[in-house]
Design an enzyme around this catalytic site. Sequence first.
Site, PDB file in Angstrom:
ATOM      1  CD  GLN A  28      31.328   4.882  -2.406  1.00 12.81           C
ATOM      2  OE1 GLN A  28      31.619   4.651  -3.577  1.00 12.81           O
ATOM      3  NE2 GLN A  28      31.175   3.923  -1.518  1.00 12.81           N
ATOM      4  CG  HIS A 129      31.056   5.782  -8.446  1.00 14.73           C
ATOM      5  ND1 HIS A 129      32.127   4.928  -8.628  1.00 14.73           N
ATOM      6  CD2 HIS A 129      30.276   5.183  -7.524  1.00 14.73           C
ATOM      7  CE1 HIS A 129      31.994   3.864  -7.854  1.00 14.73           C
ATOM      8  NE2 HIS A 129      30.881   3.999  -7.156  1.00 14.73           N
ATOM      9  CG  ASN A 173      30.559   2.585 -10.471  1.00 18.73           C
ATOM     10  OD1 ASN A 173      31.511   1.842 -10.676  1.00 18.73           O
ATOM     11  ND2 ASN A 173      29.717   2.412  -9.458  1.00 18.73           N
ATOM     12  CD  GLU A 174      28.610  -1.046  -9.278  1.00 17.52           C
ATOM     13  OE1 GLU A 174      27.777  -0.559  -8.506  1.00 17.52           O
ATOM     14  OE2 GLU A 174      29.431  -1.891  -8.934  1.00 17.52           O
ATOM     15  CG  ASN A 304      32.804  -2.261 -10.178  1.00 18.11           C
ATOM     16  OD1 ASN A 304      33.926  -2.071 -10.652  1.00 18.11           O
ATOM     17  ND2 ASN A 304      31.972  -1.264  -9.878  1.00 18.11           N
ATOM     18  CD  GLU A 382      33.729  -0.450  -7.345  1.00 19.44           C
ATOM     19  OE1 GLU A 382      33.030  -1.089  -6.527  1.00 19.44           O
ATOM     20  OE2 GLU A 382      33.362   0.628  -7.847  1.00 19.44           O
ATOM     21  CB  SER A 435      29.796   1.639   2.894  1.00 16.92           C
ATOM     22  OG  SER A 435      29.435   0.489   2.214  1.00 16.92           O
ATOM     23  CE  LYS A 442      28.996  -4.079   2.936  1.00 14.31           C
ATOM     24  NZ  LYS A 442      27.894  -4.135   1.967  1.00 14.31           N
ATOM     25  CE1 TYR A 444      33.101  -3.943   0.070  1.00 14.59           C
ATOM     26  CE2 TYR A 444      32.079  -2.099   1.222  1.00 14.59           C
ATOM     27  CZ  TYR A 444      31.968  -3.292   0.523  1.00 14.59           C
ATOM     28  OH  TYR A 444      30.726  -3.829   0.283  1.00 14.59           O
TER      29      TYR A 444
HETATM   30  C1  BG6 Z   1      30.101  -1.043  -5.821  1.00 15.86           C
HETATM   31  C2  BG6 Z   1      30.136   0.459  -5.922  1.00 15.86           C
HETATM   32  O1  BG6 Z   1      28.860  -1.504  -6.258  1.00 15.86           O
HETATM   33  O2  BG6 Z   1      30.227  -1.619  -4.586  1.00 15.86           O
HETATM   34  C3  BG6 Z   1      30.865   1.141  -4.782  1.00 15.86           C
HETATM   35  O3  BG6 Z   1      30.671   0.865  -7.149  1.00 15.86           O
HETATM   36  C4  BG6 Z   1      30.436   0.496  -3.483  1.00 15.86           C
HETATM   37  O4  BG6 Z   1      30.574   2.500  -4.820  1.00 15.86           O
HETATM   38  C5  BG6 Z   1      30.888  -0.954  -3.522  1.00 15.86           C
HETATM   39  O5  BG6 Z   1      30.872   1.156  -2.337  1.00 15.86           O
HETATM   40  C6  BG6 Z   1      30.549  -1.712  -2.254  1.00 15.86           C
HETATM   41  O6  BG6 Z   1      29.170  -1.613  -2.011  1.00 15.86           O
HETATM   42  P1  BG6 Z   1      28.605  -1.088  -0.633  1.00 15.86           P
HETATM   43  O7  BG6 Z   1      27.178  -0.815  -0.878  1.00 15.86           O
HETATM   44  O8  BG6 Z   1      28.834  -2.198   0.334  1.00 15.86           O
HETATM   45  O9  BG6 Z   1      29.400   0.135  -0.286  1.00 15.86           O
END
Ligand code: BG6
Length: 477
Positions: A28, A129, A173-174, A304, A382, A435, A442, A444
Amino acid sequence: MTAVPIPSQRPRPAAGTFLWGSASAAYQCEGAWNEDGKGLSSWDVFCHSEANDVNPVTGDVAADHYHRYEEDIALIAAGNQNAYRFSIAWSRILPDGTGKVNEKGIDFYNRVIDACLRHGVEPLVTLYHYDLPQTLFERGGWENRTTADAFAAYAEICFRAFGDRVRTWLTINEPGYETFCSYGAGNYPPNVQDLGRRWRAMYHLLLGSAMAIATFRDQGFEGRIGLVSDSYPIETLRDDADYRDAARFADLFQNRCVNDVAVRGEFPAEFIAKLVQDGVDRSYALDGDEALFAAGVVDVLGVNVYDRMLVKPYLEGPTELRNNNTGDGGGPVVKVSGWFQADEDPDTVKNAWGMEIYPRAIYDLLLNLKALYPSTPVIITENGIGYRDVVADGQIDDQYRIDFLAGFVEWMKKAMDEGCDVQGYMVWSSTDVYSWINGYEKRYGLIHVDFDDEQKRTPKASYHWYRELLTKEGVNR
Ligand code: BG6
């Protein structure tokens, strides 16, 4: 907005210090997708293919962190943060996923880790990840058990290369959300909708994590190791027996299928019974695996947290879980028959991607985790909100993000006051990043990235707010 002073060299946070930081992930933020001997990952190939048809952009350059990590880590430190969570791109270390090590990849992460330590920023290193080496992906990816073996071998290479300086490791991750998107929504590679394949891939992700953790312990590496789970407090708008059943099934489907394995070293019996009832082929579960899972439990659970999950009883037909990837309602609908239905509260505020603004989620989640896993500490790996930020007069006044984060921090502290063992909090994300299938709109980040003007960085109002908060919290004083 004031300029951000760059701090002089600061000592590393003492062991046991609460970690306040922010997070990123290799695909990312790094860019440099084909530089310095890096192999292709599943996301490099996906983003260059027609399968990426929702937001057809790539992470080829992304935030260009590969070339600008020094500036980013200096900004993180200047923002009073004492921790930075980032991930290693497996295909930079092992271009083919296994075999020959790419020394330039090792050099890059040495530079990143050393920059963190120079700035008094604790590195939290995620080993995987979402970006699987393409060679392994083409052999079936996580559906193929040998990927778990390859992951454990790759993890050991990283422990040996970086373990003298890294004290907090996060394996994967997840496993939940990644496989849900890859095999439920079908909006991540390999872009299929087949939950049977999801459970198989998730099993191998968890197995790979457990084997890496066992190696970490057997070889006597120092520090703590965990896994990162996307977890949700499951809630209902009504309280009756059917709604409670739906919540229990959703908890198994979303949370406990990962968290029980990571923390207790076993899948919940009710979860396995449900898969059997669904007719899932569980031939991937081999004799002897129970011992592998039991030997690979985490020291700490990375969580997260973005939102709660609202559910209602399953009645008939496909359960529809919508993945809004475009910010205007567009995206796949996921069919999860027989477990629960997604519900919606018309009265809560949501962002353009349909995520509820619900800070209490972190409190409810932490209390649930404490009840289920009382001896396992948690790091919030997160927390953040996606928004189409606007630049006005060169500044980004993201008060909505400040309100969101301040609410989550307040509720987290309440949970800590009530005995939840939380050891760190990472904002997603350090800078604006790619994202995933949502593309670049989008955002963050605490730090704005101008993707049209050489990836120029501008700290947002939220960055300055976080900096002040951390001063009050006594970080780096
Ligand atoms: C988490 C991930 O699920 O959410 C990140 O670990 C991700 O990699 C973040 O960017 C936000 O989700 P998204 O799909 O809006 O980028």
